[in-house]
Design a protein around this motif. Structure first.
Motif, short mmCIF file in Angstrom:
data_model
loop_
_atom_site.label_atom_id
_atom_site.label_comp_id
_atom_site.label_asym_id
_atom_site.label_seq_id
_atom_site.Cartn_x
_atom_site.Cartn_y
_atom_site.Cartn_z
N SER A 119 -8.46 -7.29 0.57
CA SER A 119 -8.10 -6.18 0.87
C SER A 119 -8.57 -5.33 0.88
O SER A 119 -8.86 -3.95 1.59
CB SER A 119 -6.34 -6.02 0.38
OG SER A 119 -6.28 -5.73 -1.18
N TYR A 168 -1.43 5.38 11.50
CA TYR A 168 -1.54 3.37 11.96
C TYR A 168 -0.25 2.91 11.15
O TYR A 168 0.14 2.19 11.74
CB TYR A 168 -2.42 3.63 13.08
CG TYR A 168 -3.79 2.98 11.99
CD1 TYR A 168 -3.96 1.44 11.59
CD2 TYR A 168 -4.45 3.25 10.91
CE1 TYR A 168 -4.08 0.31 10.88
CE2 TYR A 168 -5.24 2.60 10.32
CZ TYR A 168 -5.07 0.79 10.25
OH TYR A 168 -5.94 0.53 9.13
N GLU A 169 -0.79 2.47 10.25
CA GLU A 169 -0.63 2.29 8.84
C GLU A 169 0.99 2.13 9.15
O GLU A 169 2.02 1.25 9.34
CB GLU A 169 -0.72 2.24 8.09
CG GLU A 169 -2.49 1.97 7.96
CD GLU A 169 -3.19 2.00 6.62
OE1 GLU A 169 -4.10 0.49 5.93
OE2 GLU A 169 -2.16 2.78 5.85
N LYS A 170 2.04 3.58 9.13
CA LYS A 170 3.23 4.14 8.97
C LYS A 170 3.67 2.86 10.36
O LYS A 170 4.78 2.47 10.24
CB LYS A 170 3.56 4.83 9.22
CG LYS A 170 2.92 6.30 7.73
CD LYS A 170 3.57 7.58 7.61
CE LYS A 170 3.03 8.05 6.41
NZ LYS A 170 2.67 9.48 6.32
N TYR A 175 2.94 -0.18 11.96
CA TYR A 175 3.30 -0.92 12.30
C TYR A 175 4.02 -1.30 11.08
O TYR A 175 5.06 -2.22 11.49
CB TYR A 175 2.03 -1.12 11.25
CG TYR A 175 0.63 -2.11 12.24
CD1 TYR A 175 1.00 -1.86 13.43
CD2 TYR A 175 -1.07 -2.18 11.84
CE1 TYR A 175 -0.85 -2.23 14.30
CE2 TYR A 175 -1.80 -2.14 12.58
CZ TYR A 175 -2.10 -2.28 13.35
OH TYR A 175 -2.82 -2.60 14.72
N TYR A 192 -1.55 -7.68 5.50
CA TYR A 192 -0.10 -7.24 5.82
C TYR A 192 0.83 -8.33 5.92
O TYR A 192 0.38 -8.79 5.51
CB TYR A 192 0.06 -6.80 7.28
CG TYR A 192 -1.60 -6.25 7.68
CD1 TYR A 192 -0.75 -4.43 8.25
CD2 TYR A 192 -2.12 -5.81 8.85
CE1 TYR A 192 -1.34 -3.46 8.67
CE2 TYR A 192 -3.04 -4.79 9.19
CZ TYR A 192 -2.59 -4.50 8.88
OH TYR A 192 -3.51 -3.03 9.59
N LYS A 203 0.63 -1.10 -0.30
CA LYS A 203 0.32 0.34 -0.04
C LYS A 203 0.78 1.25 0.19
O LYS A 203 1.84 0.98 0.87
CB LYS A 203 -1.15 0.22 1.35
CG LYS A 203 -1.82 -0.86 1.49
CD LYS A 203 -2.81 -0.55 2.29
CE LYS A 203 -3.87 0.56 2.26
NZ LYS A 203 -4.62 0.85 3.53
N TYR A 246 4.29 -4.77 7.27
CA TYR A 246 4.11 -3.92 5.94
C TYR A 246 2.24 -3.85 5.34
O TYR A 246 1.54 -5.34 5.06
CB TYR A 246 4.81 -3.96 5.43
CG TYR A 246 4.83 -2.13 4.52
CD1 TYR A 246 4.41 -1.81 3.39
CD2 TYR A 246 6.13 -1.67 4.94
CE1 TYR A 246 4.53 -0.56 3.05
CE2 TYR A 246 6.38 -0.24 4.65
CZ TYR A 246 5.50 0.18 3.18
OH TYR A 246 5.70 1.67 3.26
N PRO A 247 1.68 -3.21 5.49
CA PRO A 247 0.28 -2.90 4.66
C PRO A 247 0.40 -2.91 3.13
O PRO A 247 0.84 -3.20 2.55
CB PRO A 247 -0.22 -1.74 5.19
CG PRO A 247 0.22 -1.17 6.47
CD PRO A 247 1.98 -1.77 6.19
N ASN A 285 -7.94 -5.07 6.23
CA ASN A 285 -6.93 -4.49 6.72
C ASN A 285 -6.04 -5.78 6.48
O ASN A 285 -6.19 -7.18 7.03
CB ASN A 285 -6.15 -4.36 7.86
CG ASN A 285 -7.41 -3.17 8.15
OD1 ASN A 285 -7.64 -2.02 6.90
ND2 ASN A 285 -7.31 -2.33 9.25
N LEU A 319 0.23 5.35 3.53
CA LEU A 319 0.10 5.30 4.07
C LEU A 319 -0.95 6.35 5.16
O LEU A 319 -0.54 6.79 5.70
CB LEU A 319 0.51 4.13 5.12
CG LEU A 319 1.34 3.10 4.63
CD1 LEU A 319 2.62 2.69 5.05
CD2 LEU A 319 0.84 2.04 4.05
N THR A 320 -1.92 5.08 6.31
CA THR A 320 -2.55 6.46 7.62
C THR A 320 -1.65 5.93 8.63
O THR A 320 -0.33 5.49 8.26
CB THR A 320 -3.19 5.76 8.16
OG1 THR A 320 -3.43 4.60 8.61
CG2 THR A 320 -4.88 6.06 7.17
#
Length: 300
Positions: free
Chosen positions: A194, A143-145, A147, A200, A137, A153-154, A198, A140-141
């Motif tokens: 996806s 919270y995704e960053k 993670y 990953y 992805k 990784y998304p 979510n 990234l948002t």
């Protein structure tokens, strides 16, 4: 019964299958293994007979349904048997002792909020396996960053080599399209997954994909004996792009044109045969519209 089932699809690769099973049984996190045999003709069942037992279930299909049909059948069987997690892979996937442990650790740390978790796929020399590159992805948002900084990784799409699904997510979005037979079924399915959940890539979970080479798929260079299977790639990718919309259709045709040009310019032999397979796949894709099937409680 464990709450995790590994679904392994096999066809005429009994030695690799046995290595795959033995690696799964050595996992630090215990898992039941469901073998889906696509009607092998090499004596697969007899070769692995000593491994079939309480934690290794062998299911032989009446005919070869390809990877897509095999995974569809295996995932349906595992969900109906009540497994909470379904971990899928080809018979030439060799897991490490902690591959599943790493996936399950992340499943717990993100509170089961995922559709699938994928391993990082290596070739036999330790390099990234070109056939199993994932689509990460972008944009990234926060919270995704966060993670991603932890190695979670998304992703939007991945291949069917060490993917851990929640059974509830499979129930919601349905099964892989068995009519795809081979190639593109994993792309269509993981994009579908996806789009709803979510998903990953767990960087610390690694597996080895024991392919003969690490060249990836390339109709320009591939051996002429393998060319016919590219029909499925071009047909299936057309069907997937059509469902995703005009932007993906433009990407499909741009890629098609580029690959056709490469065949014309760089192919060393059988240029017309290679182009014929591509165009047959494209034309077939126009009317190819398989429907999504779901796991129902009254299914057999």
């Amino acid at each position: 019964m464990n709450n995790i089932a590994a679904v392994v699809v096999t066809y005429n690769r009994k030695k690799l299958l046995k290595e795959c099973i033995e690696a799964l049984r050595a996992s630090t996190r215990k898992v039941d293994v469901i073998i889906i045999d696509n009607n092998s003709t090499d004596g697969t069942k007899e070769y692995i007979a000593d491994l079939i037992g309480k934690d290794v279930i062998y299911k032989r299909l009446k005919k070869n349904l390809g990877g897509a049909g095999g995974f569809s059948a295996g995932m349906k069987y595992a969900v109906k048997k009540g497994y909470e997690y379904i971990w899928i892979m080809d018979d030439d996937t060799i897991v490490k002792e902690d591959s599943l442990e790493q996936l399950m650790n992340v499943a717990g740390s993100i509170h089961n909020n995922f559709g699938f978790l994928s391993s990082s796929v290596r070739w036999i020399d330790g390099s990234d396996c070109k056939m199993n590159m994932q689509t990460y992805k972008t944009n990234l948002t926060d919270y995704e960053k966060a993670y991603a900084a932890k190695g979670i990784y998304p992703v939007n799409a991945a291949t069917f080599v060490s993917l851990l699904f929640r059974a509830e997510a499979i129930k919601e979005i349905g099964l892989p399209l068995k009519e795809y037979f081979i190639w593109g079924d994993d792309k269509e399915y993981t994009l579908r997954m996806s789009g709803k959940f979510n998903c990953y890539n767990v960087m610390d979970s690694e597996v080895v994909h024991k392919m003969n080479n690490n060249e990836g798929s390339n109709i320009t260079k591939d051996d002429i004996g393998r060319i016919d299977r590219y029909f499925y790639a071009y047909r299936n990718d057309f069907a997937t792009a059509r469902e995703l919309g005009p932007k993906e259709m433009c990407i499909y045709f741009a890629g098609f044109g580029l690959n056709a040009a490469r065949v014309i310019i760089y192919a060393q032999d059988n240029k017309l045969s290679r182009l014929n397979v591509m165009f047959r796949g494209l034309i077939s894709g126009i009317t190819f519209r398989p429907r999504v099937r779901y796991v129902r409680s009254n299914d057999t």
